[in-house]
Design an enzyme around this catalytic site. Structure first.
Site, PDB file in Angstrom:
ATOM      1  N   ASP A 105       0.835  -1.198   0.000  1.00 62.84           N
ATOM      2  CA  ASP A 105       0.000   0.000   0.000  1.00 62.84           C
ATOM      3  C   ASP A 105       0.870   1.247   0.000  1.00 62.84           C
ATOM      4  O   ASP A 105       1.722   1.419   0.877  1.00 62.84           O
ATOM      5  CB  ASP A 105      -0.903   0.008   1.243  1.00 62.84           C
ATOM      6  CG  ASP A 105      -1.771   1.251   1.331  1.00 62.84           C
ATOM      7  OD1 ASP A 105      -2.967   1.163   0.961  1.00 62.84           O
ATOM      8  OD2 ASP A 105      -1.281   2.310   1.762  1.00 62.84           O
TER       9      ASP A 105
ATOM     10  N   HIS B  37      -7.683   9.559  -1.348  1.00 62.74           N
ATOM     11  CA  HIS B  37      -6.914   9.617  -0.105  1.00 62.74           C
ATOM     12  C   HIS B  37      -7.699  10.298   1.015  1.00 62.74           C
ATOM     13  O   HIS B  37      -7.767   9.784   2.133  1.00 62.74           O
ATOM     14  CB  HIS B  37      -5.592  10.335  -0.352  1.00 62.74           C
ATOM     15  CG  HIS B  37      -4.521   9.954   0.610  1.00 62.74           C
ATOM     16  ND1 HIS B  37      -3.189   9.980   0.298  1.00 62.74           N
ATOM     17  CD2 HIS B  37      -4.575   9.506   1.901  1.00 62.74           C
ATOM     18  CE1 HIS B  37      -2.466   9.573   1.330  1.00 62.74           C
ATOM     19  NE2 HIS B  37      -3.288   9.294   2.320  1.00 62.74           N
TER      20      HIS B  37
END
Length: 294
Positions: A48, A115
């Site tokens: 990630d 995000h």
């Protein structure tokens, strides 16, 4: 609950995703590359990153080298990155994503996340991500740091349901309402800051469990998250800790001990909307990519 490092979950679009992976927040490019290689060599199959971390290039190089060194193919690894806050919007998301693929040295990513839900932009960003999804440049799309109001709003405008919501999740911040909503709508919860910094790692109750199971406090927390069916991406820049974080499959917490950790929730976030300039804080965090290796 029978789990191992190969354990996966099925996202709501049918894609399989590993339950445990490596996070690389606050790692420079060289460190991120090395961490990715160590992780792949020790059985991890999920990585990630994010544009904001400033280390997509390092992750891309580590992935390229790690695949070659371990006889793996690109499709063996589940790669996640995120749309940078400063890129949000329809056209800007599409344009920026091409650069992200280039830095990651790949033709696709397995998961693309928003995000943060930047005010007035996240729904247009999602439309761009849906386009990338339909074009096959991303295999699945999701969100990060979406509270109930913003997640509900996105769901009302989306034609593709998010597969997961990546949230700060650890013993002192368990996101109960958001997890309940996600469970109801077949959206997985994924934990960032899964170890909760010192507040959780140094908790006396967790230390007692570490002594009971002959494990570290970090291993107790990670096992608890896996048993809670929360996708978990602990960050480490040391090979020994990368190995230790994956050494959580030779024991199982009792129902009583899971409940004990559940009781430690104090709803303590380390970072939230009020810290950002896009949410009206004139002195807040300004959208910027972390710059490494200058």
């Amino acid at each position: 609950m029978k789990l191992n490092l190969d354990s996966t979950i099925t996202l709501n679009n049918g894609i399989e995703m590993p339950l445990l992976g490596l996070g690389v927040w606050k790692s420079d490019n060289q460190t991120a590359a090395q961490s990715v290689k160590w992780a792949l060599a020790n059985g991890y199959r999920a990585i990630d990153t994010a544009k904001q971390y400033g280390n997509e290039a390092g992750v891309g190089e580590g992935l390229k080298q790690g695949l070659a060194e371990n006889g793996l193919k690109r499709e063996d690894v589940f790669l996640t990155t995120k749309v940078f806050n400063g890129d949000q919007g329809y056209e800007s998301t599409l344009k920026a994503f091409e650069g992200q693929l280039e830095r990651l040295q790949t033709s696709y990513v397995d998961l693309l996340l928003i995000h943060w839900p930047v005010n007035g932009k996240y729904n247009e960003t999602w439309k761009a991500m849906e386009k990338l999804y339909h074009e096959g440049k991303v295999r699945s799309i999701g969100v990060s740091n979406f509270n109930l109001d913003r997640l509900t709003d996105l769901m009302e405008h989306a034609s593709v349901k998010p597969v997961l919501n990546q949230m700060e999740f650890n013993p002192v911040e368990q996101e109960k309402d958001i997890k309940d909503y996600c469970d109801k709508h077949h959206i997985w919860l994924e934990a960032w800051s899964p170890l909760g910094h010192g507040d959780a790692l140094n908790d006396p109750a967790i230390q007692k469990l570490a002594d009971k199971y002959n494990k570290s406090t970090a291993q107790i927390i990670l096992r608890w998250e896996l048993q809670r069916e929360v996708i978990t991406i602990p960050k480490s820049t040391h090979e020994e800790y990368i190995k230790q974080n994956a050494n959580v499959y030779d024991f199982e917490l009792s129902d009583e001990d899971v409940a004990l950790i559940n009781s430690l929730d104090i709803d303590k976030r380390s970072l939230w909307y009020g810290a950002f300039s896009w949410n009206g804080n004139p002195a807040g965090i300004v959208d910027a990519v972390d710059e490494w290796n200058k």
